[in-house]
Design a protein around this motif. Structure first.
Motif, mmCIF file in Angstrom:
data_model
loop_
_atom_site.group_PDB
_atom_site.id
_atom_site.type_symbol
_atom_site.label_atom_id
_atom_site.label_comp_id
_atom_site.label_asym_id
_atom_site.label_seq_id
_atom_site.Cartn_x
_atom_site.Cartn_y
_atom_site.Cartn_z
ATOM 1 N N LYS A 92 -46.318 -14.839 -1.109
ATOM 2 C CA LYS A 92 -45.545 -16.007 -0.731
ATOM 3 C C LYS A 92 -46.454 -17.117 -0.232
ATOM 4 C CE LYS A 92 -41.606 -17.442 2.085
ATOM 5 N NZ LYS A 92 -40.581 -17.016 3.064
ATOM 6 N N GLN A 93 -47.479 -16.735 0.563
ATOM 7 C CA GLN A 93 -48.448 -17.718 1.038
ATOM 8 C C GLN A 93 -49.240 -18.312 -0.129
ATOM 9 O OE1 GLN A 93 -50.596 -15.273 3.851
ATOM 10 N NE2 GLN A 93 -49.663 -16.356 5.596
ATOM 11 N N ALA A 131 -48.232 -18.609 -3.238
ATOM 12 C CA ALA A 131 -47.357 -19.527 -3.969
ATOM 13 C C ALA A 131 -47.224 -20.850 -3.240
ATOM 14 C CB ALA A 131 -45.990 -18.884 -4.170
ATOM 15 N N THR A 132 -47.225 -20.803 -1.909
ATOM 16 C CA THR A 132 -47.134 -22.034 -1.120
ATOM 17 C C THR A 132 -48.368 -22.904 -1.324
ATOM 18 O OG1 THR A 132 -45.802 -20.897 0.551
ATOM 19 C CG2 THR A 132 -46.857 -22.964 1.197
ATOM 20 N N PHE A 133 -49.541 -22.289 -1.324
ATOM 21 C CA PHE A 133 -50.774 -23.035 -1.555
ATOM 22 C C PHE A 133 -50.805 -23.622 -2.962
ATOM 23 C CE2 PHE A 133 -52.441 -21.099 2.276
ATOM 24 C CZ PHE A 133 -53.371 -22.023 2.721
ATOM 25 N N LYS A 185 -48.225 -24.448 -4.778
ATOM 26 C CA LYS A 185 -47.253 -25.543 -4.792
ATOM 27 C C LYS A 185 -47.851 -26.804 -4.174
ATOM 28 C CE LYS A 185 -42.494 -26.607 -3.377
ATOM 29 N NZ LYS A 185 -41.286 -26.096 -2.671
ATOM 30 N N LYS A 186 -48.587 -26.615 -3.075
ATOM 31 C CA LYS A 186 -49.242 -27.749 -2.425
ATOM 32 C C LYS A 186 -50.230 -28.429 -3.370
ATOM 33 C CE LYS A 186 -52.808 -27.096 0.132
ATOM 34 N NZ LYS A 186 -53.796 -28.068 -0.408
ATOM 35 N N GLU A 187 -50.996 -27.625 -4.105
ATOM 36 C CA GLU A 187 -51.983 -28.190 -5.033
ATOM 37 C C GLU A 187 -51.299 -28.920 -6.178
ATOM 38 O OE1 GLU A 187 -55.205 -28.452 -4.708
ATOM 39 O OE2 GLU A 187 -55.005 -27.505 -2.743
ATOM 40 N N SER A 231 -57.635 -19.948 8.554
ATOM 41 C CA SER A 231 -56.225 -19.561 8.530
ATOM 42 C C SER A 231 -56.107 -18.073 8.201
ATOM 43 C CB SER A 231 -55.478 -20.393 7.483
ATOM 44 O OG SER A 231 -55.937 -20.072 6.184
ATOM 45 N N PHE A 261 -54.734 -16.764 5.854
ATOM 46 C CA PHE A 261 -54.818 -16.586 4.406
ATOM 47 C C PHE A 261 -56.255 -16.269 3.995
ATOM 48 C CE2 PHE A 261 -54.052 -18.396 -0.007
ATOM 49 C CZ PHE A 261 -53.205 -17.364 -0.372
ATOM 50 N N SER A 290 -55.992 -20.495 -5.449
ATOM 51 C CA SER A 290 -54.770 -21.308 -5.468
ATOM 52 C C SER A 290 -55.054 -22.736 -5.939
ATOM 53 C CB SER A 290 -54.138 -21.333 -4.081
ATOM 54 O OG SER A 290 -54.960 -22.021 -3.153
#
Length: 368
Positions: A2-3, A5-7, A9-11, A210, A212, A220
């Motif tokens: 999930k983390q 995928a979040t990174f 998405k941010k990119e 972090s 991560f 990512s």
């Protein structure tokens, strides 16, 4: 995950907000396809050919000896049936085939003319044209020598057949090269710059401390460029099919799978460059100059590798674009399957694994 995928998405958001980056990513392949030169003329040397001699008479042997004595050709085998010749053409082992019919010399003596068949691999139209012209010139010289010794003129009529590209269009040769060039530049340069930018702005330190894992942070940033590069491949292939009228003879799925492998290779190379550089300017310079020249010079796209010195031919083997260019041309133009490109695929996999391992070994959690 999930983390991760979040990174990712941010990119994606970061790339989509940067219009200049989008212009490079989307505009470059379209511009290169439309304005790239169609006609590239290069001298061809040491081309691998086979000869099928059904006549085995003095006339056929004389022509074969003249061809063997030329610096332009390298006869791989003097006897080969048609099925083996077709297999050799599909595998890219030969560039030209010469077939002498039975009673070749008798036809010359009785009818004052004889025919022989010249089969060329026209997936590279410039080389095919050059090679057939070389053969025709050798045959004309032999014919002129016969006419000086005979009371009646003899005539030998070569029947030329161009495989894979009968119309000798330039596009089937440059489209695979443009795909390799665009993917190499975009994937390597954009990945390297995006990671180095984080170093310059200081946000990389925040990401590394972090929870991560640092490796996932780097990966990512590469994922968006994987998808955008696949879009580039799709746009180039669609333009080649609908604008340039070049059908994809092989499997579309295999073509995109091989393209994805090459993109991953380029992304890994971009990550390696980003680890070794500290500023965006240096990363861009290394990506452009360090990737553009090898791709153009050593992929076989612009210049035949067989014409180069042996040392440079060895160097070309470490250039990923060389193997990808061969793969794309075989799939798109010749219609071969995985059985025809598995060696090149394994080499690309090996280069990717090597770059990834070296990048991991070179990656430092603490920035200097």
């Amino acid at each position: 995950m999930k983390q991760f995928a979040t990174f990712v998405k941010k990119e994606f958001f970061h790339v989509l907000r940067d219009r200049r980056t989008l212009l490079i990513l989307i505009g470059m392949p379209i511009a290169q396809i439309l304005i790239f030169g169609f006609a590239l003329t290069n001298e061809v040397k040491n081309a691998r050919i086979v000869v099928v001699d059904h006549a085995k008479d003095n006339a056929s042997r004389s022509i074969i000896n003249r061809i063997a004595a030329s610096n332009y050709f390298e006869i791989q085998e003097d006897v080969m049936d048609r099925d083996r010749m077709e297999t050799a053409f599909r595998a890219g082992d030969i560039k030209l085939g010469l077939i002498f019919p039975a009673n070749f010399e008798d036809d010359l003596a009785r009818q004052n003319q004889a025919q022989l068949q010249v089969i060329a691999d026209a997936s590279d139209p410039n080389s095919a044209t050059t090679l057939t012209n070389y053969v025709s010139s050798i045959i004309r010289d032999y014919q002129a020598e016969l006419n000086q010794q005979a009371a009646l003129s003899y005539q030998i009529i070569p029947q030329t057949r161009m495989l894979y590209n009968p119309q000798l269009k330039g596009a089937p040769n440059f489209v695979p090269g443009v795909i390799a060039l665009v993917l190499m530049l975009v994937s390597v340069m954009m990945t390297a710059i995006s990671i180095v930018r984080e170093k310059e702005t200081g946000t990389m330190e925040v990401l590394l401390v972090s929870p991560f894992k640092p490796v996932w942070v780097i990966l990512s940033k590469a994922v968006p460029y994987l998808f955008l590069s696949l879009i580039n491949v799709l746009s180039i292939v669609l333009m080649s099919v609908f604008v340039l009228r070049i059908p994809v003879e092989g499997s579309w799925l295999l073509l995109f799978a091989e393209s994805a492998l090459f993109i991953i290779t380029c992304l890994t190379l971009g990550i390696f460059i980003s680890i070794k550089t500290k500023t965006q300017q240096v990363a861009m310079l290394v990506s452009l100059m360090g990737m553009l020249l090898p791709t153009v010079m050593f992929s076989g796209f612009m210049f035949p590798i067989a014409n180069m010195p042996v040392f440079l031919q060895w160097i070309s083997n470490i250039v990923p674009a060389k193997w990808f260019y061969s793969i794309v041309k075989s799939i798109m133009i010749k219609g071969v399957g995985i059985e025809g490109v598995w060696k090149e695929t394994l080499i690309l996999c090996g280069i990717t694994v090597f770059l990834f391992v070296v990048s991991l070994k070179s990656f430092k959690i603490r920035l200097e």
